[in-house]
Motif scaffolding. Structure first.
Motif, mmCIF file in Angstrom:
data_model
loop_
_atom_site.group_PDB
_atom_site.id
_atom_site.type_symbol
_atom_site.label_atom_id
_atom_site.label_comp_id
_atom_site.label_asym_id
_atom_site.label_seq_id
_atom_site.Cartn_x
_atom_site.Cartn_y
_atom_site.Cartn_z
ATOM 1 N N ARG A 142 26.240 61.005 -37.452
ATOM 2 C CA ARG A 142 27.080 61.509 -36.356
ATOM 3 C C ARG A 142 27.655 62.885 -36.678
ATOM 4 N N GLY A 146 26.825 66.473 -34.555
ATOM 5 C CA GLY A 146 27.963 67.041 -33.846
ATOM 6 C C GLY A 146 28.773 66.034 -33.051
ATOM 7 N N ALA A 147 28.448 64.738 -33.167
ATOM 8 C CA ALA A 147 29.189 63.734 -32.410
ATOM 9 C C ALA A 147 30.616 63.608 -32.923
ATOM 10 N N ASP A 148 30.802 63.785 -34.227
ATOM 11 C CA ASP A 148 32.146 63.800 -34.808
ATOM 12 C C ASP A 148 32.343 65.138 -35.495
#
Lengths: 498, 450
Positions: free
Chosen positions: A302, A306-308
């Motif tokens: 993640r 770039g999700a987090d």
């Protein structure tokens, strides 16, 4: 253990069920004795879920009968089935996250005095039940949302035991568990068998089936194709019976020359879950990332897409550092994530196959904000067939597809997106054998096209069969790197447990 | 695209809300039957009909007296009759506009005059005057004079063109606001502030016209600028709601509830607690004018907005993103959808459209008051939900909302026509909203099973 020698709990005779357009079950027979584990295997869509739903009282068969303890029973509702001693543990947990463990175990059967729940008594009995399962560390007072997946599974089992169930149906109980947790669950299942419960065990993991089952039944296209004692079956035979043809091999071969580094990750960190992860993937390489659940594998993926937001570390694609604030930035940099849970993170289940396919590709399929529908249709057809996605219609809701087809639909979408780096988080979880093979082939094709692939998986044979190198994570760190061709399951497990 | 494809797509679009169209149809037919009654031909149509009747009766020419009252409808009747007779050999000997006493006066004069009178062409309301019944007794010389009245016909009051336009006009404001609400709800949110925003826009627009654009002397462009400014302020309020829900993680219900109070308070402050009336006559153009084949401008605006919104939601990337954000926020985010931007923008659009609703309302009433729009948020949400849009997001159609708004308006109008009291109307309306949603749910389940 001789099935005939004990009391028969369940008998199913000639049960059929038809849905519009598909014969889900056709004249299926089975019997299950007390103290027996009957494994039910089959590809997705073979009719396992339908059979389970009939036993759970959620569906009525069109023909045939279900006999419990020798008497014909009409299981008209789930409540009726529970009363008759059948407990079903579904893949999706039926726990209420905000309620305590004890409240969940006794939900709907609270002992109360004038409407006031006798909490202390519930806590005590819940603790007893959990102790029987070797889970004395779970406090009956904690809310269920604070528990890990494996612990929630145990609460589900305790819930079934609390109803004095004689027959326990376990639907993919280990799908979300790490190998060690699965091992423990299987031990518990054996313990329950010893106490005289009949267990119908549904799983895609054939090793488990071979470990735990007394007999194995195979469903294919709604028909019972085989029912044999464990001693007479092996892995190869099971796969053949499920698929109906011989698979050449479980993992397709790949002959790709590995090139320059494509993705370089240095000292990636976020909180306590990811503590300084460094690795690189080269063009045409499939890198395995394994470890126990909670080791930080999904979290790492993640961060890379770039999700987090990461606390620190650098990410380079093809030698250029990338700054990621959202998955949108990740996609622009050529990084795509196939998330762990395709239903809650991957697809919009109620939307059509077409919409789901196009979603990340819309900037390319549109001109000045207008969707060019001819281009959309064209690409949809091309990539669905490239990924072997089988659908009835492009307007069909994605939620109606089988697990394997849902996963392949997500793959098709990323194939179309032309990303350089693909992060696959448990891509074959809950997917049948034939679809698994197709997914492996697609991964190989991606590698052959020069992409960098990160394959996160808990299934060690998969990691060993599919990857060039294997990283093992534990407690947020990379504990070791192995060359797949030389690695053994024992080596990996030793690193994984730290 | 070939024409049959267009037709097919149109039908498919309707079929999506088949249940709702069906309910609408049943309700409309029901009210049509309930309001079936004798319709006197008392407007221009009556005048034209009477002119044709006279022309058939006296093909070679004759002298008639036209009698009507002093109301507007009567004037239209008399005008149409005069227009119909122009160029025919029939001569209008006199035109009486007023009360029976005036008619008596004219008749006295005519009965004394040597010229023969052939007929009295009278308005349906005039035909009931006792004076006309007693004509032969009172004026023996006029015994042969015929009294001609346009024939009435049986037709549902509900289906009269005036009434249908009235429905469309009534619903225009709510339907315009519901466009924005549909987007918000499809994106998985809700906006409770639209009623207050509407009042704020009405007050801001009228106050700007009064204080800055020269009150009654304001020009068209100045007024337009004031209205746009009012809508922009509502858009800013929407931007604020959207930012709080998106970046501070406050549930939309709470954030917009707060904005509802804030906007309402601002509206009262702006208007200093009073209504603003100092507006030029032309300000009513948007709300009361009817420039296109007799269709009110507000209705035309509403239809244009729905067409544009339908295209936006089905043909553009933005529309897809709105559906995806409401359908599965996390999946949309991981697929590269700018989730935050989409969410904020739908709230902005909703605010701007609520502002437009306020401007239309101010124009319809030719005034701005902070009391406008009370409970409107609920009617707007009801229209969206009755139209088949799921409050859990990701599902819904613009055309469904339009049907939903129409259904609510038709029921209100029908109950007014059939004389249902307003307290009972609320009960009925509430039940209808429930029934419509139940039918929709049931239809969907049926569809899913197949």
């Amino acid at each position: 253990m001789e099935p005939g020698s004990r009391e028969t709990i369940l008998e199913v005779r000639g049960v059929s069920k038809r849905f519009p357009g598909v014969q889900a079950l056709a004249e299926v027979d089975l019997s299950l004795a007390a103290g027996e584990v009957l494994a039910l295997v089959g590809e997705n869509g073979a009719g396992k879920s339908t059979l389970i739903k009939i036993l759970a009282g959620a569906l009525r068969p069109d023909a045939g009968e279900v006999r419990l303890y020798g008497c014909r029973s009409e299981l008209a509702s789930p409540a009726e089935a529970r009363r008759r001693g059948i407990a079903v543990m579904y893949q999706e947990f039926s726990l209420v996250p905000a309620l305590s463990v004890a409240a969940n175990i006794f939900l709907g059967r609270e002992t109360s005095a004038v409407g006031v729940i006798a909490q202390r008594g519930e806590w005590r009995r819940a603790r007893e039940l959990l102790e029987q399962l070797g889970a004395a560390n779970i406090d009956p007072r904690t809310p269920c949302r604070a528990l890990s997946t494996a612990q929630q599974q145990l609460v589900e089992i305790a819930k079934a035991l609390a109803t004095d169930a004689r027959l326990l149906v376990m639907d993919e109980p280990t799908a979300a568990l790490s190998p060690a947790e699965s091992e423990r669950l299987l031990a518990i299942a054996r313990g329950l068998r010893a106490r005289g419960l009949g267990i119908l065990f549904v799983s895609h993991r054939l090793e488990e089936v071979l470990q735990v089952a007394d007999r194995v039944m195979v469903l294919r296209d709604g028909r019972l194709v085989a029912m044999r004692p464990r001693g007479e079956v092996d892995r190869e035979w099971l796969i053949e019976a499920m698929v109906g043809r011989r698979l050449e091999q479980e993992f397709p071969r790949r002959a790709v020359a590995v090139g320059e580094p494509r993705l370089v990750v240095r000292d990636l960190r976020r909180g306590k879950r990811v503590c300084g992860v460094t690795f690189s993937i080269r063009r045409g390489e499939v890198l395995g990332l394994t470890g126990l659940v909670g080791a930080g594998r999904s979290e790492t993926a993640r961060l890379i897409c770039g999700a987090d937001r990461r606390d620190g570390g650098t990410i380079e694609v093809d030698g250029r550092p990338v700054e990621l604030r959202s998955p949108r930035d990740g996609l622009r940099a050529g990084i795509a994530l196939l998330p762990e849970d395709r239903k809650s993170q991957g697809l919009v289940l109620s939307h059509s196959v077409r919409h789901n396919f196009s979603l990340p590709n819309l900037p390319r399929l549109s001109r000045a904000g207008w969707i060019v529908r001819r281009r959309e249709r064209c690409e949809l057809e091309h990539w669905l067939s490239a990924a072997h996605v089988r659908i009835a219609a492009a307007e069909q809701p994605a939620g109606q597809l089988s697990g394997g087809n849902q996963q392949k639909l997500l793959l098709a979408r990323w194939l179309a997106a032309r990303c350089q780096v693909l992060l696959f988080d448990e891509p074959t979880r809950g997917v049948d054998v034939a679809a698994k093979f197709e997914i492996y082939q697609l991964i190989n094709n991606l590698a052959a096209a020069g992409k960098a692939v990160l394959l996160i998986s808990s299934e060690l044979p998969e990691v060993m069969g599919m990857c060039d190198r294997i990283l093992v994570m534990q407690a947020g760190r990379i504990r070791g790197e192995l060359v797949a061709a030389e690695a053994t399951q024992e080596q990996i497990m030793r690193l994984a447990v730290g | 695209m070939r024409s049959w494809q267009v037709v097919h797509r149109g039908l498919a679009l309707l079929a999506v809300d088949y249940g709702m169209s069906l309910v609408l149809l049943v309700v409309a037919v029901g009210f049509s039957v309930a309001t079936l009654q004798e319709q006197p031909a008392d407007g221009p149509e009556g005048g034209r009909q009477l002119a044709r009747l006279l022309a058939r009766r006296y093909p070679t020419g004759g002298r008639v007296v036209v009698v009507a009252r002093e109301t507007q409808a009567d004037a239209a009747f008399a005008q149409a009759l005069a227009d119909g007779l122009a160029g025919s050999p029939i001569e209008v000997a006199a035109e009486v506009r007023g009360r029976p006493a005036e008619l008596r006066h004219v008749l006295e004069r005519l009965s004394a005059a040597p010229e023969r009178i052939d007929a009295l062409a009278v308005h349906p309301a005039v035909a009931r005057w006792p004076l006309l019944q007693e004509l032969p007794g009172e004026f023996p010389s006029l015994r042969h004079v015929e009294v001609l009245v346009p024939r009435s016909h049986v037709w549902p009051s509900f289906l009269k063109a005036d009434n249908l336009l009235n429905i469309a006009n009534q619903i225009a404001v709510i339907a315009i606001m519901a466009v924005g609400m549909t987007m918000v709800v499809i994106a998985g949110g809700i906006d409770l502030s639209v009623g207050s925003l509407m009042a704020l826009a009405a007050v801001v627009a009228t106050r700007l016209i009064r204080d800055l654009a020269g009150a009654e002397q304001a020009g068209a462009w100045q007024m337009a600028a004031c209205c746009v400014a009012a809508m922009a302020i509502c858009g800013l309020m929407g931007l604020f709601s959207g930012m709080i829900t998106t970046f501070a993680g406050i549930p939309a219900f709470i954030a917009t509830l707060a904005m509802m109070l804030v906007a309402s308070g601002l509206a009262y402050m702006t208007a200093e607690g009073e209504s603003i009336y100092e507006l030029p006559e032309v300000f009513v153009w948007l709300g009361r004018g009817a420039d296109l084949a007799g269709i009110p401008n507000a209705v035309v605006l509403m239809l244009l907005l729905y067409a544009a919104a339908q295209v936006l939601m089905t043909r553009t990337v933005a529309g897809r993103y709105i559906y995806a954000v409401g359908g599965n926020r996390e999946a949309a985010r991981l697929a590269g959808v700018p989730v935050e931007r989409v969410t904020v923008l739908v709230y902005v659009a909703c605010g701007v459209l609520a502002g437009l609703g306020g401007v239309v309302m101010a124009s319809q009433l030719k005034s701005g008051a902070p009391t406008y729009g009370q409970m409107y948020e609920l009617y707007v949400i009801a229209a969206v939900v009755v139209g088949g849009t799921s409050l859990s997001g990701g599902e819904g159609q613009m055309i469904g909302t339009l049907l939903g708004a129409l259904l609510i308006a038709v029921i209100q109008n029908g109950m007014n026509l059939t004389g249902v009291e307003s307290y009972q109307q609320k009960v009925v309306l509430g039940s209808v909203i429930l029934a419509a949603v139940l039918i929709d749910r049931w239809k969907r389940r049926l569809w899913q099973r197949v």
